[in-house]
Scaffold this active site. Structure first.
Site, PDB file in Angstrom:
ATOM      1  N   ARG A   1      -7.998  -2.294  -1.016  1.00 43.59           N
ATOM      2  CA  ARG A   1      -7.387  -3.368  -1.818  1.00 43.59           C
ATOM      3  C   ARG A   1      -7.660  -4.712  -1.146  1.00 43.59           C
ATOM      4  NH1 ARG A   1      -2.948  -2.679  -5.103  1.00 43.59           N
ATOM      5  NH2 ARG A   1      -3.145  -4.927  -5.367  1.00 43.59           N
TER       6      ARG A   1
ATOM      7  N   HIS B   1      -4.050  -3.588 -14.169  1.00 45.52           N
ATOM      8  CA  HIS B   1      -4.029  -3.780 -12.705  1.00 45.52           C
ATOM      9  C   HIS B   1      -5.480  -3.841 -12.212  1.00 45.52           C
ATOM     10  CE1 HIS B   1      -2.465  -3.931  -8.775  1.00 45.52           C
ATOM     11  NE2 HIS B   1      -1.963  -2.732  -8.622  1.00 45.52           N
TER      12      HIS B   1
ATOM     13  N   GLN C   1      -6.643  -3.298  -8.430  1.00 42.69           N
ATOM     14  CA  GLN C   1      -6.544  -1.907  -8.001  1.00 42.69           C
ATOM     15  C   GLN C   1      -7.805  -1.136  -8.392  1.00 42.69           C
ATOM     16  OE1 GLN C   1      -3.761  -0.194  -6.400  1.00 42.69           O
ATOM     17  NE2 GLN C   1      -5.449   1.222  -6.141  1.00 42.69           N
TER      18      GLN C   1
ATOM     19  N   CYS D   1      -2.979   5.188  -6.902  1.00 41.21           N
ATOM     20  CA  CYS D   1      -2.863   3.772  -6.530  1.00 41.21           C
ATOM     21  C   CYS D   1      -1.731   3.538  -5.535  1.00 41.21           C
ATOM     22  CB  CYS D   1      -2.674   2.918  -7.774  1.00 41.21           C
ATOM     23  SG  CYS D   1      -1.267   3.439  -8.779  1.00 41.21           S
TER      24      CYS D   1
ATOM     25  N   ARG E   1       2.091 -11.179  -9.982  1.00 42.59           N
ATOM     26  CA  ARG E   1       2.473  -9.846 -10.483  1.00 42.59           C
ATOM     27  C   ARG E   1       3.626 -10.080 -11.449  1.00 42.59           C
ATOM     28  NH1 ARG E   1       3.474  -4.291  -7.311  1.00 42.59           N
ATOM     29  NH2 ARG E   1       1.241  -4.324  -7.630  1.00 42.59           N
TER      30      ARG E   1
ATOM     31  N   ASP F   1      -0.905   8.596 -11.211  1.00 43.75           N
ATOM     32  CA  ASP F   1       0.013   7.471 -10.932  1.00 43.75           C
ATOM     33  C   ASP F   1       1.410   7.954 -11.305  1.00 43.75           C
ATOM     34  OD1 ASP F   1       1.122   4.965 -10.490  1.00 43.75           O
ATOM     35  OD2 ASP F   1       0.381   4.086 -12.366  1.00 43.75           O
TER      36      ASP F   1
HETATM   37  N1  NVA Z   1       1.872   2.080 -12.973  1.00 45.54           N
HETATM   38  C1  NVA Z   1       2.521   1.638 -11.748  1.00 45.54           C
HETATM   39  C2  NVA Z   1       1.510   1.089 -10.794  1.00 45.54           C
HETATM   40  C3  NVA Z   1       2.065   0.598  -9.483  1.00 45.54           C
HETATM   41  C4  NVA Z   1       1.023   0.031  -8.577  1.00 45.54           C
HETATM   42  C5  NVA Z   1       3.563   0.593 -12.106  1.00 45.54           C
HETATM   43  O1  NVA Z   1       3.256  -0.286 -12.929  1.00 45.54           O
HETATM   44  O2  NVA Z   1       4.677   0.663 -11.583  1.00 45.54           O
HETATM   45  N1   CP Z   2      -0.871  -0.111  -5.713  1.00 39.02           N
HETATM   46  C1   CP Z   2      -0.080  -1.177  -5.668  1.00 39.02           C
HETATM   47  O1   CP Z   2      -0.300  -2.174  -6.345  1.00 39.02           O
HETATM   48  O2   CP Z   2       0.961  -1.085  -4.784  1.00 39.02           O
HETATM   49  P1   CP Z   2       2.220  -2.060  -4.686  1.00 39.02           P
HETATM   50  O3   CP Z   2       3.003  -1.894  -5.965  1.00 39.02           O
HETATM   51  O4   CP Z   2       2.976  -1.603  -3.481  1.00 39.02           O
HETATM   52  O5   CP Z   2       1.715  -3.471  -4.537  1.00 39.02           O
END
Ligand code: NVA
Ligand code: CP
Length: 305
Positions: free
Chosen positions: A290, A130, A133, A262, A103, A222
């Site tokens: 997931r 992502h 997801q 998500c 990540r 989101d």
């Molecule tokens: N758009 C959000 C998704 C988190 C799973 C982020 O990037 O923070």
């Molecule tokens: N949806 C998702 O990726 O959650 P986290 O940021 O908690 O991993």
């Protein structure tokens, strides 16, 4: 040749559907608490440059259940791209581990990691996309609707990493996808163009909610400020105010519509508490799936599924 899962489009349509079927199989095995150890003696390095609840716990729990060892590397451990070059980490971890999940902030770092690693790399979110997801979301929609035909997904909010993965899914599967966002918060135009190359999908970007949600099978939202944008949160809260998913929005579609997010959700901002808790909200099924879908992705990349 080793395979990576950096974009939904790294899989063909057939591979996407086969991954969903494999996810169904591993989900049933997990629910039976079957002993299932295809990754015995293998390890997964999990590199996190950003926070996470679901991604960390689902990958770690899933890989451990499949008999392997998952290593959590926190944002303070590696300093990927700062303390050490991405391409060096890629080659070092390829000597120890069997798979990498990462990540990261910059998407080009994810691509560089995949280019220099000799083991499969799975994208657990970047600023751009992502994919795990959205594959899990697709699986969840199929569970609830029993099929994926004539699917209309209306995404409400910021044209962010989640939207880019929906768009790439539209490039692979027939999908009516609408992104309703404030002006100036549209998704990447090249990714929109890529999705529009699929003649079986329809993609529109609009700036009001009312008409967009008509006939929606799914309304998806989101956070308005993603990780790395939190200093813009108050400004965005003003700009996005009319894009909140409320009970009234959910009831205005003229159809039985599912609500998806998500997570993590900021209740009272992009979505009301009532929508999150409503019977049509399938956010916790999404979160569970997931793990099953990622297990299937890992098995596919390792040539075990
Ligand atoms: N758009 C959000 C998704 C988190 C799973 C982020 O990037 O923070
Ligand atoms: N949806 C998702 O990726 O959650 P986290 O940021 O908690 O991993």
């Amino acid at each position: 040749m080793k395979r990576d899962f950096i974009h939904i489009t790294d899989f063909t349509t057939e591979e996407i559907l086969a991954t969903l079927d494999l996810a169904q199989d591993v989900k049933e095995r997990f629910h039976r608490r079957e002993t299932f150890h295809p990754f015995a003696g293998r390890s997964l390095a999990m590199i996190f440059a950003k926070p996470s609840a679901r991604t960390r716990v689902s990958f770690e729990t899933g890989f451990t259940w499949m008999g392997g060892h998952a290593l959590y590397l926190s944002p303070n451990d590696i300093g990927i791209g700062k303390r050490e070059a991405v391409k060096d980490i890629a080659r070092v971890f390829s000597r120890y581990n069997d798979l990498i999940m990462a990540r990261l902030f910059a998407h080009r770092h994810m691509e560089e990691l995949a280019e220099h690693a000799t083991i499969p790399v799975v994208n657990g979110l970047t600023d751009y996309n992502h994919p795990c997801q959205i594959l899990a979301d697709l699986f969840t929609i199929r569970e609830h609707r029993t099929h994926l035909r004539e699917l209309k997904v209306v995404y409400v909010g910021d044209g962010n990493n989640i939207v880019h993965s929906w768009l790439r899914l539209a490039a692979r599967l027939p999908l009516e996808f609408v992104c309703a966002c404030p002006e100036g918060y549209e998704p990447d135009p090249e990714t929109v163009a890529l999705a529009r190359q699929n003649p079986d999908s329809s993609v529109s970007i609009v700036h009001t909610l009312e008409e967009a949600v008509a006939g929606a099978d799914v309304i998806y939202t989101d956070v308005w400020a993603s990780m790395g944008q939190k200093e813009e949160a108050e400004e965005r809260a003003r700009i996005f105010r009319s894009f909140q998913v409320t009970e009234a929005v959910m009831e205005s579609t003229g159809k039985k519509t599912l609500f998806m997010h998500c997570l993590p959700a900021e209740r009272g901002r992009e979505v009301t508490d009532g929508v999150m808790e409503a019977p049509y909200s399938i956010v916790f099924d999404e979160a569970e799936n997931r793990m099953h879908v990622q297990n299937a992705i890992l098995l596919k990349l390792a040539g075990l599924g």
